[in-house]
Design a protein around this motif. Structure first.
Motif, PDB file in Angstrom:
ATOM      1  N   ASN A 716       0.831  -1.206   0.000  1.00 21.60           N
ATOM      2  CA  ASN A 716       0.000   0.000   0.000  1.00 21.60           C
ATOM      3  C   ASN A 716       0.867   1.258   0.000  1.00 21.60           C
ATOM      4  OD1 ASN A 716      -2.970  -0.871   0.417  1.00 21.60           O
ATOM      5  ND2 ASN A 716      -1.812  -2.147   1.843  1.00 21.60           N
ATOM      6  N   SER A 718       0.615   5.457   0.598  1.00 21.13           N
ATOM      7  CA  SER A 718      -0.233   6.535   1.113  1.00 21.13           C
ATOM      8  C   SER A 718      -0.011   7.824   0.330  1.00 21.13           C
ATOM      9  CB  SER A 718       0.070   6.785   2.593  1.00 21.13           C
ATOM     10  OG  SER A 718       1.299   7.474   2.727  1.00 21.13           O
ATOM     11  N   GLU A 748      -0.383  -0.366  -4.330  1.00 16.90           N
ATOM     12  CA  GLU A 748      -1.820  -0.133  -4.253  1.00 16.90           C
ATOM     13  C   GLU A 748      -2.103   1.297  -3.803  1.00 16.90           C
ATOM     14  OE1 GLU A 748      -3.993  -3.008  -2.086  1.00 16.90           O
ATOM     15  OE2 GLU A 748      -3.058  -4.733  -3.071  1.00 16.90           O
ATOM     16  N   THR A 750      -5.402   4.233  -3.434  1.00 15.52           N
ATOM     17  CA  THR A 750      -6.854   4.323  -3.421  1.00 15.52           C
ATOM     18  C   THR A 750      -7.342   5.083  -4.646  1.00 15.52           C
ATOM     19  OG1 THR A 750      -6.902   6.384  -2.168  1.00 15.52           O
ATOM     20  CG2 THR A 750      -6.896   4.340  -0.905  1.00 15.52           C
ATOM     21  N   GLU A 751      -8.572   4.817  -4.984  1.00 20.81           N
ATOM     22  CA  GLU A 751      -9.196   5.454  -6.156  1.00 20.81           C
ATOM     23  C   GLU A 751      -9.173   6.981  -6.030  1.00 20.81           C
ATOM     24  OE1 GLU A 751     -13.681   5.571  -8.162  1.00 20.81           O
ATOM     25  OE2 GLU A 751     -13.241   4.324  -6.428  1.00 20.81           O
ATOM     26  N   THR A 752      -9.369   7.490  -4.794  1.00 21.08           N
ATOM     27  CA  THR A 752      -9.421   8.936  -4.573  1.00 21.08           C
ATOM     28  C   THR A 752      -8.127   9.611  -5.009  1.00 21.08           C
ATOM     29  OG1 THR A 752     -10.862   8.540  -2.685  1.00 21.08           O
ATOM     30  CG2 THR A 752      -9.870  10.724  -2.853  1.00 21.08           C
ATOM     31  N   TYR A 753      -6.984   9.002  -4.655  1.00 25.02           N
ATOM     32  CA  TYR A 753      -5.693   9.592  -5.008  1.00 25.02           C
ATOM     33  C   TYR A 753      -5.463   9.539  -6.509  1.00 25.02           C
ATOM     34  CZ  TYR A 753      -4.751   8.912  -0.010  1.00 25.02           C
ATOM     35  OH  TYR A 753      -4.804   8.920   1.356  1.00 25.02           O
ATOM     36  N   ASP A 778      -7.011   0.583  -5.412  1.00 24.99           N
ATOM     37  CA  ASP A 778      -7.580  -0.084  -4.245  1.00 24.99           C
ATOM     38  C   ASP A 778      -8.962   0.495  -3.923  1.00 24.99           C
ATOM     39  OD1 ASP A 778      -7.671  -1.831  -2.151  1.00 24.99           O
ATOM     40  OD2 ASP A 778      -6.386  -0.661  -0.820  1.00 24.99           O
ATOM     41  N   ASP A 779      -9.827  -0.336  -3.331  1.00 25.10           N
ATOM     42  CA  ASP A 779     -11.157   0.088  -2.841  1.00 25.10           C
ATOM     43  C   ASP A 779     -12.025   0.691  -3.944  1.00 25.10           C
ATOM     44  OD1 ASP A 779     -10.272  -0.680  -0.342  1.00 25.10           O
ATOM     45  OD2 ASP A 779      -9.644   1.334   0.231  1.00 25.10           O
ATOM     46  N   LYS A 782     -15.740   2.436  -3.661  1.00 28.11           N
ATOM     47  CA  LYS A 782     -15.961   3.052  -2.347  1.00 28.11           C
ATOM     48  C   LYS A 782     -15.950   4.572  -2.438  1.00 28.11           C
ATOM     49  CE  LYS A 782     -14.154   2.756   2.389  1.00 28.11           C
ATOM     50  NZ  LYS A 782     -13.100   2.178   3.241  1.00 28.11           N
ATOM     51  N   ASP A 801     -13.941  -3.056  -3.979  1.00 27.54           N
ATOM     52  CA  ASP A 801     -14.079  -2.954  -2.529  1.00 27.54           C
ATOM     53  C   ASP A 801     -14.877  -4.127  -1.959  1.00 27.54           C
ATOM     54  OD1 ASP A 801     -13.817  -1.152  -0.075  1.00 27.54           O
ATOM     55  OD2 ASP A 801     -15.963  -1.548  -0.129  1.00 27.54           O
TER      56      ASP A 801
END
Length: 875
Positions: A716, A718, A748, A750-753, A778-779, A782, A801
């Motif tokens: 993951n 960040s 991985e 997240t979709e938001t990033y 990832d996710d 969501k 997700d």
């Protein structure tokens, strides 16, 4: 048989050895070492050679050179440590036989100071084997003279201690040895006080004499296992082996006591003292040497600062009341630089070399100063400072005096000539001379009591009036109950960013007016800082507080408009009651802010009443932050990486694993990633931990790839790590170092990033793919769930997700969503991984939907590496 001794190869063909002494050689030994075992060249070789039976420690051969050196006639058959060492009752603690047995008998080179001859030898040891029996061989050279010269080069001439370079080398060796033995070490950094002043007053010869005296006292108080060396001019390092900070503190205090008691024998008129800082090092710590000394230095500085403050006070007492100071010098060329940017109030300027300051007549009159020019001003002011503010005032001034900072901005209370406590704000700048030493300090002191009590933007009273009102209420003996509400505009930054700061200021003013109109008669509204307001509600309880916020919430819940511009801005609040929640201003304000913070965490646009549970959670959060920092600073102590399997849906075999950080806290036990990951994100430590997890996961992937060639590892990443400018170089260097194919690593995000329109982030993601690293979204589902993003975003794998797996066998929407997304991903060349599969029913419902990878508790929970191996890599 061939025996290699250093660079000489000797052929053993049978050499008759005469054995005398405590025991006789076995037939096995006679067969091995009979005849011409060693040639005459070895016999007369200018090096010591001997061989022992490792089971009995009996000497079975020694050349003539060594016999002469140790004055032995017939050592064969005797126990080696009885004839080659003094006062030994068992095998020497430095014997290398155990080490050789562990490394397969390969040679080792080491240096020994022999207890019998007093000479220094460089030894080459190894094991030889014949007919299943092992023997120890040593060949050594006398390097005593060379060592003496080497020691001279490694010794500080003034104190005869190890010098900086040699001392650091020895300290590293001592720390490594302590780790091997699982022992603690305490490192102490000492600094002789006022050495520069002694050199200036009495000359450098006297200063050198002091350093020699100080070093001699230290050496009297350390054991053979401990270490001491001179780090720099007046700094010394001590390292206490197998002693914690408490034991080391006793040692250091004893040195201080001896210095004080033996001062008269040293014949000096000045004080002999030192400051120090301690740093414990545990076997599991991963500090580098520079970190250890730096941390000890930080702790030593606290003592040094307090010492200087104490000295300044003592010097002030020595100045007589009739002594007038009229001479004042400073570099006027720098005056403008020091004062620029300050406000026009009390102007001051000080000479840092003499501690003399000059103040304006108005300040002399207001605070009863002895004159415009004040000698040792910091110590003088300490008598006027409020006791609660004195410590911070003196420490801040000492940091300026020590050159630790060049800017000063502090608020404190001082007593004026009327005996009133006046809030002052002192802002100043320090100028250094050409040598970088503190020279000139100048600035402005603002009398807060003279300032306007009103916030000019909103027309409300300011935070100082808020504090005054609350404190005035608390000292009233008839006061029964009172509430404090602290409000903050939610996402106010968006208004400033979308429009401009001028429009934002108008919104603050309008918001203040609207809130003011909704308050009960006795309540008053104040502007605190930024977009934060405080409501003082005398006579109110929690129900009244909830009712007031309810009116505020309903007013700001909908979209609003000002000058044709629409905006949306709710408020969050925290509420605290007196006397239920606290009985003093500082605690009440702090608890109100804790409650406000909790409202923000719970989704904003709400009020939170203070409770003990909030205090506990806040205290736990603060402590966890500290413990997390300590764990990471000490080499990620308590952290581990667990691995959850990812399964190939077609074969049912393991495809790879996702690396997941876990943390066992010394205080709270196992802490959930749901709790500690956000804390790491907030304080920025996630960058360090993320790199550590990546390294652990990459090494594990390399290891498991030897068992399964196409094994993949997911890690993951960040948002804070993405913003770290070194992330790409770090990944590339790590993978290159262990020679791991980048395509085996999947990062991985997240979709938001991924959908954020940020050129920097996109460049980093593209850079990872250029290296060959795979990218997983990832996710998915969501967040924004933009179907267009499936086509445009640079991802190789889409992880759906876990929320869409629940009841997938009966929930038509979830089943349709998973099937549709899978088909869309395949159309644009992307793989799909479905997370959260926990039951066989769920697995049967999705296994035929074309999904490449499956992850969930049905196949395995996150487990340590050894457990993962036993589950998936057993033969």
């Amino acid at each position: 048989m061939l025996i290699r001794l250093r660079d000489i190869t000797i052929e053993a063909k049978g050499y008759d050895l005469q054995c005398e002494g405590e025991c006789e050689m076995s037939n096995h030994d006679e067969n091995l070492f009979s005849g011409t075992f060693l040639l005459e060249i070895v016999k007369e070789l200018n090096a010591n050679v001997y061989i022992t039976d490792i089971e009995t420690n009996h000497i079975v051969y020694m050349n003539d050179t060594m016999k002469k050196d140790f004055r032995l006639d017939h050592p064969e058959g005797k126990v080696c440590w009885q004839v080659l060492q003094e006062n030994m009752s068992e095998r020497c603690q430095f014997c290398r036989i155990s080490e050789l047995l562990q490394n397969g008998g390969k040679g080792c080179l080491w240096v020994e100071e022999n207890t019998k001859t007093g000479k220094v030898y460089q030894n080459y040891d190894r094991l030889i084997e014949n007919e299943g029996k092992k023997y120890f061989v040593q060949c050594s050279s006398d390097v005593t003279e060379f060592t003496k010269m080497s020691r001279t080069a490694r010794t500080d001439e003034l104190t005869s201690m190890l010098n900086r370079r040699a001392g650091k080398e020895k300290l590293i060796e001592l720390i490594d040895m302590a780790k091997d033995k699982e022992k603690i070490i305490t490192v102490v950094l000492c600094d002789v006080n006022q050495l520069k002043k002694i050199n200036d007053l009495y000359g450098h010869i006297e200063g050198d004499r002091l350093l020699r005296y100080f070093s001699s006292i230290i050496r009297q108080n350390i054991s053979k296992r401990d270490l001491v060396f001179r780090l720099s001019g007046d700094e010394f390092v001590l390292a206490f082996y197998d002693k914690d900070a408490k034991e080391a503190e006793k040692k250091v205090q004893w040195v201080k006591k001896q210095l004080k008691e033996e001062k008269n024998s040293f014949s000096v008129q000045y004080e002999v003292s030192f400051s120090y800082g301690l740093m414990e090092i545990y076997p599991e710590d991963q500090y580098i040497l520079s970190d250890i000394i730096s941390r000890a230095d930080e702790r030593m500085y606290l003592q040094k600062r307090d010492y200087h403050i104490k000295q300044a006070k003592m010097e002030l007492q020595q100045v007589t009341e009739n002594q007038a100071v009229t001479d004042f010098e400073y570099d006027k060329d720098h005056l403008y630089d020091a004062l620029s940017g300050s406000v026009d109030d009390y102007v001051f300027v000080g000479n840092m070399k003499t501690g003399t300051f000059r103040y304006p007549p108005a300040m002399v009159e207001a605070f009863g100063l002895p004159g415009e020019v004040v000698e040792n001003a910091a110590a003088f002011w300490s008598d006027l400072i409020h006791p609660h503010d004195e410590k911070a005032f003196l420490e801040s001034n000492q940091e300026i005096a020590d050159g630790r900072t060049n800017y000063h901005d502090i608020e404190y209370r001082a007593k004026n000539v009327k005996g009133e406590w006046i809030w002052l704000r002192c802002r100043g700048r320090m100028i250094t001379n050409q040598e970088g030493e503190p020279y000139l300090f100048a600035g402005m002191i603002t009398n807060q009591g003279k300032k306007d009590k009103t916030d000019h933007m909103t027309g409300l009273f300011n935070k100082y009036e808020f504090e005054g009102a609350v404190k005035e209420f608390l000292v009233n003996e008839n006061a029964e109950k009172m509430g404090i509400m602290v409000l903050n505009l939610d996402s106010f930054k968006n208004i400033n960013d979308f429009y401009d700061q001028s429009f934002g200021d108008e919104i603050l003013r309008i918001t203040a007016q609207k809130i003011q109109s909704m308050l009960p008669p006795a309540a008053r509204l104040y502007r605190l800082d930024g977009d934060q307001f405080g409501i003082f509600m005398p006579g109110s309880d929690e129900n009244e507080g909830l009712a007031v916020f309810g009116r505020i919430q309903r007013t700001f819940y909908k979209q609003q408009e000002h000058n044709g511009r629409k905006y949306f801005c709710t408020l969050s609040a925290g509420y605290v009651s007196y006397p239920k929640d606290g009985d003093n201003y500082l605690d009440l304000l702090k608890y109100a802010h804790y409650s406000l913070e909790y409202s923000k965490l719970m989704g904003k646009n709400r009020i939170t009443l203070f409770s003990d549970d909030i205090l506990y959670k806040k205290a736990r959060t603060l402590e966890l932050n500290q413990l997390l920092r300590e764990s990471i600073d000490r080499g990620f102590i308590g952290f581990s990486v667990h691995y959850q399997p990812q399964i190939d849906s077609c074969t049912g075999e393991v495809y790879g694993a996702e690396a997941l950080a876990r943390w066992h806290c010394t205080e709270y036990g196992d802490v959930s990633p749901v709790e500690f990951i956000p804390l790491l994100e907030q304080n920025g430590l996630i960058v360090q931990l993320g790199k550590w997890v990546f390294e652990q996961a990459a090494h594990q992937c390399k290891k498991w790839s030897r068992v399964k060639d196409d094994f993949h590892m997911s890690v993951n990443l960040s948002y804070r790590q993405l913003l770290d400018g070194t992330i790409l170089d770090f990944m590339q260097a790590t993978l290159h170092e262990i020679n791991l194919d980048p395509s085996k690593i999947t990062m991985e995000l997240t979709e938001t990033y991924l959908i954020e329109e940020n050129s920097t982030l996109r460049k980093i993601v593209d850079g990872m793919q250029d290296l060959g690293i795979q990218i997983a979204m990832d996710d998915f589902g969501k967040g924004y769930s933009s179907l267009f993003s499936l086509k445009t975003l640079p991802v190789d794998i889409v992880k759906i997700d876990r929320g869409f797996v629940k009841n997938i066998n009966t929930d038509l929407f979830n089943a349709t969503f998973v099937r549709t997304i899978t088909e869309l991903c395949h159309d644009v060349g992307k793989k799909v991984c479905l997370e959260g599969v926990e039951t066989e029913i769920e697995y049967n419902a999705i296994k035929d939907k074309g999904i490449e990878l499956i992850q969930g508790f049905f196949f395995g929970r996150p487990v340590p590496a050894d457990v993962f191996e036993s589950l998936f890599f057993q033969d």
